[in-house]
Write a protein that holds these residues in place. Structure first.
Motif, PDB file in Angstrom:
ATOM      1  N   PRO A   1       0.811  -1.222   0.000  1.00 40.88           N
ATOM      2  CA  PRO A   1       0.000   0.000   0.000  1.00 40.88           C
ATOM      3  C   PRO A   1       0.842   1.270   0.000  1.00 40.88           C
ATOM      4  O   PRO A   1       0.463   2.272  -0.605  1.00 40.88           O
ATOM      5  N   SER A   2       1.986   1.217   0.663  1.00 38.91           N
ATOM      6  CA  SER A   2       2.841   2.410   0.720  1.00 38.91           C
ATOM      7  C   SER A   2       3.423   2.757  -0.637  1.00 38.91           C
ATOM      8  O   SER A   2       3.698   3.930  -0.920  1.00 38.91           O
ATOM      9  N   CYS A   3       3.589   1.778  -1.518  1.00 35.22           N
ATOM     10  CA  CYS A   3       4.132   2.053  -2.856  1.00 35.22           C
ATOM     11  C   CYS A   3       3.141   2.892  -3.652  1.00 35.22           C
ATOM     12  O   CYS A   3       3.495   3.937  -4.210  1.00 35.22           O
ATOM     13  N   LEU A   4       1.900   2.460  -3.702  1.00 38.56           N
ATOM     14  CA  LEU A   4       0.878   3.223  -4.408  1.00 38.56           C
ATOM     15  C   LEU A   4       0.673   4.585  -3.754  1.00 38.56           C
ATOM     16  O   LEU A   4       0.533   5.597  -4.449  1.00 38.56           O
ATOM     17  N   ALA A   5       0.663   4.626  -2.432  1.00 39.53           N
ATOM     18  CA  ALA A   5       0.428   5.890  -1.719  1.00 39.53           C
ATOM     19  C   ALA A   5       1.516   6.912  -2.032  1.00 39.53           C
ATOM     20  O   ALA A   5       1.223   8.097  -2.252  1.00 39.53           O
ATOM     21  N   VAL A   6       2.765   6.476  -2.044  1.00 39.71           N
ATOM     22  CA  VAL A   6       3.867   7.397  -2.339  1.00 39.71           C
ATOM     23  C   VAL A   6       3.809   7.842  -3.800  1.00 39.71           C
ATOM     24  O   VAL A   6       3.931   9.036  -4.105  1.00 39.71           O
ATOM     25  N   HIS A   7       3.608   6.905  -4.703  1.00 37.93           N
ATOM     26  CA  HIS A   7       3.589   7.239  -6.126  1.00 37.93           C
ATOM     27  C   HIS A   7       2.462   8.216  -6.452  1.00 37.93           C
ATOM     28  O   HIS A   7       2.617   9.121  -7.281  1.00 37.93           O
ATOM     29  N   ALA A   8       1.318   8.049  -5.798  1.00 35.42           N
ATOM     30  CA  ALA A   8       0.169   8.919  -6.051  1.00 35.42           C
ATOM     31  C   ALA A   8       0.404  10.349  -5.580  1.00 35.42           C
ATOM     32  O   ALA A   8      -0.303  11.264  -6.009  1.00 35.42           O
TER      33      ALA A   8
ATOM     34  N   LEU B   1       2.908  12.060  -6.418  1.00 32.50           N
ATOM     35  CA  LEU B   1       3.391  12.708  -7.638  1.00 32.50           C
ATOM     36  C   LEU B   1       2.359  12.621  -8.751  1.00 32.50           C
ATOM     37  O   LEU B   1       2.176  13.573  -9.518  1.00 32.50           O
ATOM     38  N   ARG B   2       1.681  11.483  -8.862  1.00 28.75           N
ATOM     39  CA  ARG B   2       0.710  11.244  -9.936  1.00 28.75           C
ATOM     40  C   ARG B   2      -0.664  10.979  -9.314  1.00 28.75           C
ATOM     41  O   ARG B   2      -1.058   9.832  -9.105  1.00 28.75           O
ATOM     42  N   PRO B   3      -1.426  12.037  -9.009  1.00 30.57           N
ATOM     43  CA  PRO B   3      -2.725  11.853  -8.342  1.00 30.57           C
ATOM     44  C   PRO B   3      -3.701  10.987  -9.119  1.00 30.57           C
ATOM     45  O   PRO B   3      -4.621  10.416  -8.521  1.00 30.57           O
ATOM     46  N   ASN B   4      -3.506  10.861 -10.432  1.00 31.76           N
ATOM     47  CA  ASN B   4      -4.401  10.013 -11.214  1.00 31.76           C
ATOM     48  C   ASN B   4      -4.316   8.546 -10.785  1.00 31.76           C
ATOM     49  O   ASN B   4      -5.219   7.755 -11.078  1.00 31.76           O
ATOM     50  N   LEU B   5      -3.274   8.181 -10.043  1.00 28.76           N
ATOM     51  CA  LEU B   5      -3.145   6.802  -9.564  1.00 28.76           C
ATOM     52  C   LEU B   5      -4.071   6.507  -8.391  1.00 28.76           C
ATOM     53  O   LEU B   5      -4.264   5.337  -8.033  1.00 28.76           O
ATOM     54  N   ASN B   6      -4.636   7.542  -7.784  1.00 27.10           N
ATOM     55  CA  ASN B   6      -5.517   7.329  -6.638  1.00 27.10           C
ATOM     56  C   ASN B   6      -6.760   6.518  -6.993  1.00 27.10           C
ATOM     57  O   ASN B   6      -7.408   5.953  -6.111  1.00 27.10           O
ATOM     58  N   LYS B   7      -7.087   6.470  -8.271  1.00 25.69           N
ATOM     59  CA  LYS B   7      -8.277   5.715  -8.683  1.00 25.69           C
ATOM     60  C   LYS B   7      -8.033   4.213  -8.670  1.00 25.69           C
ATOM     61  O   LYS B   7      -8.975   3.425  -8.796  1.00 25.69           O
ATOM     62  N   PHE B   8      -6.770   3.792  -8.518  1.00 27.52           N
ATOM     63  CA  PHE B   8      -6.430   2.375  -8.621  1.00 27.52           C
ATOM     64  C   PHE B   8      -6.465   1.675  -7.264  1.00 27.52           C
ATOM     65  O   PHE B   8      -6.110   2.262  -6.238  1.00 27.52           O
ATOM     66  N   THR B   9      -6.858   0.411  -7.294  1.00 26.92           N
ATOM     67  CA  THR B   9      -6.567  -0.491  -6.181  1.00 26.92           C
ATOM     68  C   THR B   9      -5.120  -0.959  -6.344  1.00 26.92           C
ATOM     69  O   THR B   9      -4.486  -0.719  -7.378  1.00 26.92           O
ATOM     70  N   SER B  10      -4.621  -1.652  -5.345  1.00 23.77           N
ATOM     71  CA  SER B  10      -3.247  -2.167  -5.448  1.00 23.77           C
ATOM     72  C   SER B  10      -3.104  -3.108  -6.634  1.00 23.77           C
ATOM     73  O   SER B  10      -2.099  -3.072  -7.357  1.00 23.77           O
TER      74      SER B  10
END
Length: 304
Positions: free
Chosen positions: A13-20, A22-31
């Protein structure tokens, strides 16, 4: 701890959270969606810094980069994303990650590192400036594949898949025009042809040329482009090179070449086109604005 990311790290979860961050469009994704999306991006490398103890592993910083051959700098090392968790900043993690990436670039025989950065990301700008990067390039972006009225006396042809002999003959014909854009290309024809052929064989780049539909079939200009995937734009066309012969400008050659790339994009379901242009190339920038492009990012660069 520096690591190359595998699927297990991408699922944290921390990988997606950190990446998002910079790229807020990733917030729409599940892991699961995020892992699947990252894994479909071709030719990328993912590395970062983690903290690991007996009970958990946490991603603190990550970077996505790629290296490929171009006429601009031969071995291009490009960082798509570089982000440190906002809770972990000012502890030297960004500096450590950049130093790691510099070593990776050297192993790829790259002489420079390139990073694109959004215009309003001033925190990142300050970090890059402190690290010695400069801004020599603007990235231009176009989200529109509508064809504009062009000169019907100009024909654009794709030479990429021609026979080796035909391909070589066209490269010879555009050699002097290519040198107008890339003066560092080899003057010797054989060396020049070998370099361009190597770029073609080791990547997805396509080369198109514009020809005057007259008795001489005069070559007027050329473009080199490729289909690229990244997180900012998704699937899009990136134009490596775009040049009109200095003796044949104002005939609409550039528009014909851009129209061709737009049309190829339509066939692939792509309506986004990007290209880089040196900050000093004011005349070229006027042309890009007339064609509907905007400056979307700064291009940072440093020697390594």
């Amino acid at each position: 701890m520096f690591v190359v990311f595998d699927e297990a790290l991408l699922r944290l979860p921390s990988c997606l959270a950190v990446h998002a961050q910079l790229r807020p469009n990733l917030n729409k994704f599940t892991s699961d969606d995020y892992v699947q999306y990252i894994q479909q991006l071709p030719d990328i490398h993912i590395c970062g810094i983690i903290r690991k103890n007996e009970t958990e592993t946490i991603v603190l910083a990550l970077a996505i980069y790629r290296n490929y051959l171009t006429t601009y700098d031969t071995h291009r090392f490009e960082i798509d994303d570089l982000i440190v968790d906002e809770k972990e900043r000012n502890h030297g993690l960004g500096t450590n990650l950049m130093n790691y990436l510099i070593q990776q670039a050297k192993q790829c025989h790259a002489v420079q590192i390139h990073i694109h950065c959004d215009l309003n990301n001033t925190d990142a700008h300050r970090f890059f400036f402190r690290f010695g990067l400069i801004i020599p390039i603007f990235e231009f972006y176009l989200k529109n594949n509508q064809l504009l009225e062009s000169n019907n006396q100009i024909q654009v042809i794709d030479i990429t898949n021609l026979s080796e002999n035909e391909y070589e003959q066209f490269l010879i014909r555009v050699h002097n025009i290519y040198l107008q854009l890339r003066p560092h290309l080899p003057i010797d024809q054989k060396t020049y042809i070998d370099q361009i052929r190597n770029i073609r064989h080791n990547g997805s780049v396509r080369i198109i040329i514009a020809i005057n539909n007259n008795d001489k079939n005069e070559v007027l200009g050329l473009a080199a482009y490729r289909v690229v995937y990244n997180i900012k734009y998704g699937k899009h066309i990136y134009c490596d090179d775009l040049v009109t012969s200095e003796n044949r400008r104002s005939l609409g050659v550039g528009r014909c070449l851009i129209n061709y790339m737009k049309n190829e994009g339509k066939k692939l379901g792509i309506d986004q086109l990007t290209l880089d242009s040196g900050c000093q190339r004011g005349q070229a920038h006027k042309f890009y604005y007339r064609e509907g492009f905007i400056i979307s990012q700064f291009g940072f660069k440093m020697s390594c």
